[in-house]
Design a protein around this motif. Structure first.
Motif, short mmCIF file in Angstrom:
data_model
loop_
_atom_site.label_atom_id
_atom_site.label_comp_id
_atom_site.label_asym_id
_atom_site.label_seq_id
_atom_site.Cartn_x
_atom_site.Cartn_y
_atom_site.Cartn_z
N ARG A 1 0.95 -1.17 0.05
CA ARG A 1 0.11 -0.21 -0.11
C ARG A 1 0.90 1.29 -0.15
NH1 ARG A 1 -2.59 -3.63 -1.52
NH2 ARG A 1 -4.31 -4.92 -0.38
N VAL A 2 0.79 2.15 -1.12
CA VAL A 2 1.54 3.25 -1.13
C VAL A 2 0.83 4.40 -0.89
CG1 VAL A 2 3.18 4.46 -2.76
CG2 VAL A 2 3.07 1.94 -2.61
N VAL A 3 1.12 5.17 -0.15
CA VAL A 3 0.45 6.49 -0.01
C VAL A 3 1.39 7.85 -0.36
CG1 VAL A 3 -0.42 8.20 1.95
CG2 VAL A 3 -0.84 5.75 2.18
N ILE A 4 0.84 8.54 -1.10
CA ILE A 4 1.48 9.84 -1.85
C ILE A 4 0.67 10.97 -1.15
CG2 ILE A 4 2.07 10.91 -3.60
CD1 ILE A 4 1.89 8.34 -5.08
N GLU A 5 1.51 11.88 -0.55
CA GLU A 5 0.86 13.13 -0.07
C GLU A 5 1.61 14.25 -0.60
OE1 GLU A 5 -1.20 13.59 2.32
OE2 GLU A 5 -1.63 11.44 2.84
N VAL A 6 0.86 15.20 -0.91
CA VAL A 6 1.40 16.64 -1.67
C VAL A 6 0.96 17.59 -0.68
CG1 VAL A 6 0.97 18.07 -3.31
CG2 VAL A 6 0.63 15.72 -3.68
N ASP A 7 2.14 18.03 -0.24
CA ASP A 7 2.21 19.11 0.96
C ASP A 7 2.20 20.31 0.67
OD1 ASP A 7 2.48 16.79 2.48
OD2 ASP A 7 4.62 16.86 2.73
N GLY A 8 1.13 21.06 1.00
CA GLY A 8 1.19 22.38 1.03
C GLY A 8 1.43 23.28 2.31
N LYS A 9 1.14 24.48 2.23
CA LYS A 9 1.50 24.91 3.57
C LYS A 9 0.50 24.74 4.97
CE LYS A 9 -1.25 29.30 2.54
NZ LYS A 9 -1.19 30.72 2.39
N HIS A 10 -0.31 24.10 4.62
CA HIS A 10 -1.37 23.75 5.69
C HIS A 10 -0.95 22.53 6.24
CE1 HIS A 10 -2.56 21.15 2.02
NE2 HIS A 10 -3.13 20.43 2.92
N HIS A 11 0.10 21.84 5.74
CA HIS A 11 0.85 20.57 6.29
C HIS A 11 1.49 20.99 7.54
CE1 HIS A 11 -0.79 18.62 2.84
NE2 HIS A 11 -0.71 17.61 3.50
N PHE A 12 2.11 22.60 7.37
CA PHE A 12 2.86 22.89 8.51
C PHE A 12 2.72 24.28 9.08
CE2 PHE A 12 5.15 21.36 4.71
CZ PHE A 12 6.03 20.04 5.10
N GLU B 1 -0.86 26.70 10.66
CA GLU B 1 -2.34 26.82 11.14
C GLU B 1 -2.51 28.35 11.38
OE1 GLU B 1 -5.06 24.95 14.65
OE2 GLU B 1 -2.94 25.31 15.03
N ASN B 2 -3.77 28.74 10.56
CA ASN B 2 -4.03 30.20 10.58
C ASN B 2 -2.74 30.99 9.78
OD1 ASN B 2 -6.60 29.70 11.83
ND2 ASN B 2 -5.74 29.88 13.73
N ASP B 3 -2.20 30.39 8.90
CA ASP B 3 -1.15 30.87 8.18
C ASP B 3 0.35 31.22 9.00
OD1 ASP B 3 -2.15 31.15 5.49
OD2 ASP B 3 -3.38 32.95 6.06
N LEU B 4 0.31 30.56 10.27
CA LEU B 4 1.33 30.59 11.14
C LEU B 4 1.94 29.43 11.08
CD1 LEU B 4 -0.17 32.91 13.99
CD2 LEU B 4 1.59 33.79 12.00
N PRO B 5 3.44 29.34 11.17
CA PRO B 5 4.06 27.95 11.30
C PRO B 5 3.42 27.30 12.57
CG PRO B 5 5.57 29.61 10.71
CD PRO B 5 4.24 30.56 11.14
N SER B 6 3.29 25.91 12.52
CA SER B 6 2.85 25.29 13.70
C SER B 6 3.61 23.93 13.95
CB SER B 6 1.29 25.09 13.42
OG SER B 6 0.90 24.09 14.59
N LEU B 7 4.44 23.87 15.13
CA LEU B 7 4.90 22.43 15.38
C LEU B 7 3.95 21.47 15.80
CD1 LEU B 7 7.93 23.96 17.71
CD2 LEU B 7 7.94 22.85 15.37
N LYS B 8 2.78 21.70 16.17
CA LYS B 8 1.63 20.72 16.65
C LYS B 8 1.41 20.15 15.08
CE LYS B 8 -2.68 20.21 18.78
NZ LYS B 8 -3.23 19.41 17.62
#
Length: 420
Positions: free
Chosen positions: A349-360, A362-369
């Motif tokens: 099973r191969v999962v492919i993720e396309v990471d936009g800024k929402h992956h990193f 929250e509310n356009d601010l960097p989020s470690l969580k």
């Protein structure tokens, strides 16, 4: 009721007052799954050297795994020709894994020759009387559990049986045949400078049979529950109208685009591959995802044809035992949605993720969580047997994007032996 339960081979046995031993055992067993009972059977079998009980337990535990077919087993026998054990006695190799005499023979004797005597006569004392193919038929190797058959092959290529060039050539020949079903003899150690081989799956896949694929959502996230918890039948409580639900059995060879098109034509009369492609594209959330999806089909639709794996977008549920357990306990899924999923042969099973800024963020601010949640979900999927690959969205737009996508899939298909 007594507070001190008994313990039988790892089984906790309650001890209510007034219950017989039989009733207590039945009470302890009633809530165990078939897999739990099979593992318990293996413990009893090991303690009593009971081969038939061990075999029964192993067949239950292997029920959902890719089979090692009779065709492959017969071809294995033909590779070995008339010689299973090499430098060792055939009886010595076989009797550890297959019963060669019955309890009645031990108690009352036998007027005729036992299977053990016949193997010794036709394979050890008179080599060439029997072929390995005939031997497999006599001992039941064509129908035995995969684990038992694999253990027999491990002994056939053990250094005590074969060494040097003979061992190497035999392993290579066997692996060419075993690979068709997704298995191999792989070196995992050595003794006195000679390789030791173990029978194993070629690549580690996801356990369980796929069921109830929910994908291509073009609306709100679907709410998922159980219609039948015993049979693991899923029901969409809300959002069903925005999803596609593939509910056909998926074989060990995975899910092909041609199979998805056939299903689509049945559930949407008059629809064809082009309309299915358009419907799937409606679920894509970004230019980068649309680029990856389009480039995949452009590169491989003609070269792979009927063998093209289906690239499923926006997958909300791919059934496997871990997902079922999560849903039953109403815990968050390791990943609420997969950008793309490929179901490849041998349960890969191969999962492919396309990471936009929402992956990193929250509310356009960097989020470690947010980032921590993402990498935590990746770990859980990998531990469950999935492969997870990530693209940055900016990789998939502009000049060079198609070449990068094709290079990735070329390497992925080589890794999984998808022939172009």
């Amino acid at each position: 009721m007594s507070q001190e339960p008994g313990l039988v081979a790892g089984l906790v046995v309650p001890a209510p007052e007034g219950f017989s031993k039989r009733q207590r055992i039945e009470l302890a067993l009633e809530n165990l799954t078939q897999a739990d009972l099979a593992r318990l059977a293996l413990k009893f079998a090991a303690a009593r050297s009971d081969i038939p009980l061990d075999e029964a337990g192993r067949k239950v535990l292997e029920a959902d795994d890719p089979p090692l077919t009779q065709i492959t087993r017969r071809d294995v026998a033909r590779i070995l020709g008339n010689d299973l054990a090499g430098e060792r006695s055939t009886v010595e190799v076989v009797e550890s894994y297959f019963p060669l005499s019955s309890p009645f023979e031990a108690l009352f004797g036998s007027k005729g020759q036992s299977l053990r005597d016949r193997i010794a006569r036709h394979m050890d004392h008179n080599p060439g009387d029997w072929s390995v193919e005939q031997l497999f038929g006599e001992i039941g190797a064509f129908d035995c559990s995969r684990a038992r058959f694999g253990a027999l092959l491990e002994q056939a290529v053990h250094p005590l049986s074969r060494s040097g060039d003979e061992q190497t050539k035999t392993v290579e020949a066997l692996n060419r045949v075993l690979a068709r079903d997704g298995y191999e003899l792989a070196q995992d150690g050595e003794v006195s400078g000679h390789p030791l081989f173990s029978f194993r799956s070629l690549v580690r896949g996801v356990g369980g049979r796929p069921k109830n694929l929910i994908f291509a959502s073009r609306g709100p996230k679907p709410e998922i529950g159980f219609a039948d918890a015993i049979n693991n039948d899923i029901v969409i409580l809300s959002g069903e109208e925005s999803c596609l639900i593939y509910d056909r059995p998926i074989s060990a060879s995975g899910l092909l685009w041609s199979e998805l098109v056939s299903w689509w034509g049945d559930v949407t009369p008059g629809a064809d591959a082009a309309r299915l492609g358009a419907r799937l594209q409606e679920s894509l959330a970004s230019d980068a995802e649309r680029k990856l999806f389009a480039a995949y089909f452009k590169a491989y639709r003609s070269t792979l044809g009927e063998a093209l794996p289906a690239l499923l977008p926006q997958v909300y549920l791919h059934y496997d035992p871990a997902v079922v357990k999560t849903l039953r306990h109403r815990l968050p899924l390791p990943r609420q949605r997969m950008d793309f999923l490929l179901l490849l042969p041998s349960r890969q099973r191969v999962v492919i993720e396309v990471d936009g800024k929402h992956h990193f963020s929250e509310n356009d601010l960097p989020s470690l969580k947010v980032y921590a949640d993402m990498v935590s979900a990746d770990r859980e999927l990998r531990l469950a047997g999935y492969e997870v690959y990530r693209f940055g969205a900016n990789e998939l737009v502009g000049d060079g994007a198609e070449a990068k996508i094709k290079d990735f899939f070329d390497k992925l298909f080589r890794l999984h032996r998808i022939r172009q």
